[in-house]
Write an enzyme that holds these catalytic residues in place. Sequence first.
Site, PDB file in Angstrom:
ATOM      1  N   HIS A  72       0.842  -1.202   0.000  1.00  0.00           N
ATOM      2  CA  HIS A  72       0.000   0.000   0.000  1.00  0.00           C
ATOM      3  C   HIS A  72       0.872   1.244   0.000  1.00  0.00           C
ATOM      4  O   HIS A  72       1.796   1.370   0.796  1.00  0.00           O
ATOM      5  CB  HIS A  72      -0.916   0.015   1.237  1.00  0.00           C
ATOM      6  CG  HIS A  72      -2.138  -0.826   1.076  1.00  0.00           C
ATOM      7  ND1 HIS A  72      -3.284  -0.626   1.816  1.00  0.00           N
ATOM      8  CD2 HIS A  72      -2.400  -1.867   0.257  1.00  0.00           C
ATOM      9  CE1 HIS A  72      -4.199  -1.512   1.464  1.00  0.00           C
ATOM     10  NE2 HIS A  72      -3.686  -2.276   0.524  1.00  0.00           N
ATOM     11  N   TYR A 200      -9.951   5.526   7.266  1.00  0.00           N
ATOM     12  CA  TYR A 200     -10.257   5.819   8.665  1.00  0.00           C
ATOM     13  C   TYR A 200     -11.256   6.964   8.670  1.00  0.00           C
ATOM     14  O   TYR A 200     -10.951   8.053   8.194  1.00  0.00           O
ATOM     15  CB  TYR A 200      -9.002   6.240   9.431  1.00  0.00           C
ATOM     16  CG  TYR A 200      -7.934   5.178   9.569  1.00  0.00           C
ATOM     17  CD1 TYR A 200      -7.767   4.490  10.770  1.00  0.00           C
ATOM     18  CD2 TYR A 200      -7.086   4.869   8.508  1.00  0.00           C
ATOM     19  CE1 TYR A 200      -6.785   3.529  10.906  1.00  0.00           C
ATOM     20  CE2 TYR A 200      -6.099   3.904   8.642  1.00  0.00           C
ATOM     21  CZ  TYR A 200      -5.946   3.240   9.841  1.00  0.00           C
ATOM     22  OH  TYR A 200      -4.967   2.285   9.978  1.00  0.00           O
ATOM     23  N   PRO A 292      -5.688  -0.043  18.237  1.00  0.00           N
ATOM     24  CA  PRO A 292      -5.381  -0.500  16.876  1.00  0.00           C
ATOM     25  C   PRO A 292      -5.446   0.594  15.816  1.00  0.00           C
ATOM     26  O   PRO A 292      -5.089   0.337  14.668  1.00  0.00           O
ATOM     27  CB  PRO A 292      -6.441  -1.576  16.616  1.00  0.00           C
ATOM     28  CG  PRO A 292      -7.569  -1.228  17.543  1.00  0.00           C
ATOM     29  CD  PRO A 292      -6.930  -0.636  18.762  1.00  0.00           C
ATOM     30  N   LYS A 296      -0.098  -0.559  15.090  1.00  0.00           N
ATOM     31  CA  LYS A 296       1.250  -0.686  15.658  1.00  0.00           C
ATOM     32  C   LYS A 296       1.481  -1.943  16.481  1.00  0.00           C
ATOM     33  O   LYS A 296       2.628  -2.244  16.824  1.00  0.00           O
ATOM     34  CB  LYS A 296       1.567   0.535  16.534  1.00  0.00           C
ATOM     35  CG  LYS A 296       1.645   1.840  15.767  1.00  0.00           C
ATOM     36  CD  LYS A 296       2.699   1.771  14.701  1.00  0.00           C
ATOM     37  CE  LYS A 296       2.661   2.965  13.784  1.00  0.00           C
ATOM     38  NZ  LYS A 296       3.438   2.750  12.558  1.00  0.00           N
ATOM     39  N   TYR A 384       3.135   6.323  10.464  1.00  0.00           N
ATOM     40  CA  TYR A 384       2.321   5.188  10.004  1.00  0.00           C
ATOM     41  C   TYR A 384       3.198   4.122   9.372  1.00  0.00           C
ATOM     42  O   TYR A 384       3.014   2.918   9.609  1.00  0.00           O
ATOM     43  CB  TYR A 384       1.279   5.691   9.003  1.00  0.00           C
ATOM     44  CG  TYR A 384       0.182   4.672   8.724  1.00  0.00           C
ATOM     45  CD1 TYR A 384      -0.904   4.547   9.575  1.00  0.00           C
ATOM     46  CD2 TYR A 384       0.226   3.864   7.585  1.00  0.00           C
ATOM     47  CE1 TYR A 384      -1.916   3.634   9.321  1.00  0.00           C
ATOM     48  CE2 TYR A 384      -0.772   2.950   7.332  1.00  0.00           C
ATOM     49  CZ  TYR A 384      -1.835   2.840   8.194  1.00  0.00           C
ATOM     50  OH  TYR A 384      -2.834   1.921   7.948  1.00  0.00           O
TER      51      TYR A 384
END
Length: 389
Positions: A72, A200, A292, A296, A384
Amino acid sequence: MKTQVAIIGAGPAGLLLGHLLRAEGIDAVVVERASPDYVLGRIRAGVLERTTTDLMDRLGLGARMQAEGLPHDGFHLADGERLIRIDIAALTGRQVMVYGQTEITRDLMAAAPERGLEVIYDAADVALHDVDRDAPWLSFTKDGSEHRIDAAFICGCDGFHGPSRKAIPASVATAYEKIYPFGWLGILADVPPCNHELIYANHERGFALASMRSETRSRYYIQVPLDEKIEEWPDDRLWDELAVRLGPEAAAHITRGPAIEKSIAPLRSFVFEPMRHGRLFLAGDSAHIVPPTGAKGLNLAASDVHYLSEALSAFFQRNDNDAVARYSGRALARIWKSERFSWQLTKLMHRFPDSDAFDRRMQVADLDYIASSVAAQTTIAENYVGLPL
């Protein structure tokens, strides 16, 4: 039985540590309370940092991950009808990999016999002894018989509820914890994802996440109160709620299907320090839990065992006690940064029960700033994709 390193827990942390030690010629035995089928039945995270994929490749165990995983280049933050794309590839030069924790565990498990890594499953009543002395040992029962493993070191990779952390006296340790006033209701279904990247979403009805395990298996979550019951969420109701919270663009591409698995997970931030006491080390969920939101959990476990394998290799190869002493500090420095990122992203994207109109305006202002600032997007992307080891 005698070994150099006894590892408690045959999840990805314990197995990865065992493989890293065996690659350095260090004897290790892994003890797991559950059966192999039970271990593989745990459905967990699926977004891997470069740190984790590099460790698998270094061990020569990344072939299936590279063939079947989904690289990704970015992900999305949604606020109402707006999608803010964080282009992590352009901003950091790196990618993340979507490849389920179950598949990582399966790869590590399958390679154990040929790599000389002994794994003892169905070990009940595991107990740690003399961890503050030079000769620690484990006891457990299996098939009705009592067993003992003597080791130079014991590594607790046995999760939040395992016995390892409890073997460290409260007088020498500190636990930091934040309990969030909501959980994630998740559904796993054999349907194609609604977007080729994660979304998200911050919605007035609560957070939502569109994720995936493969091109044909999707994982979705919504924020729910802690007292919510699974029985109150039949599949149709959950799909309807996801369509509302994720926004019209994502909703138009949602494919519905029956749930393979459905569960509610509470959210917490937790750090236990130090991560070493005498000849006992902690790694992974035994020492820390992250919400979550930041993806991580598994990745922090991987960085822990990277640091720990380096420390143990230095001890056995060069009698370097300083490397052993530095493990906890090295691991915690990265852990707290990851905790910070996961906490901030959780605050940004969720609706808290005690939030007021001012708090909501701060979320909107933050998202507006992120949408318009390359610097803000770079900060998010760097965290991220994973901070350097």
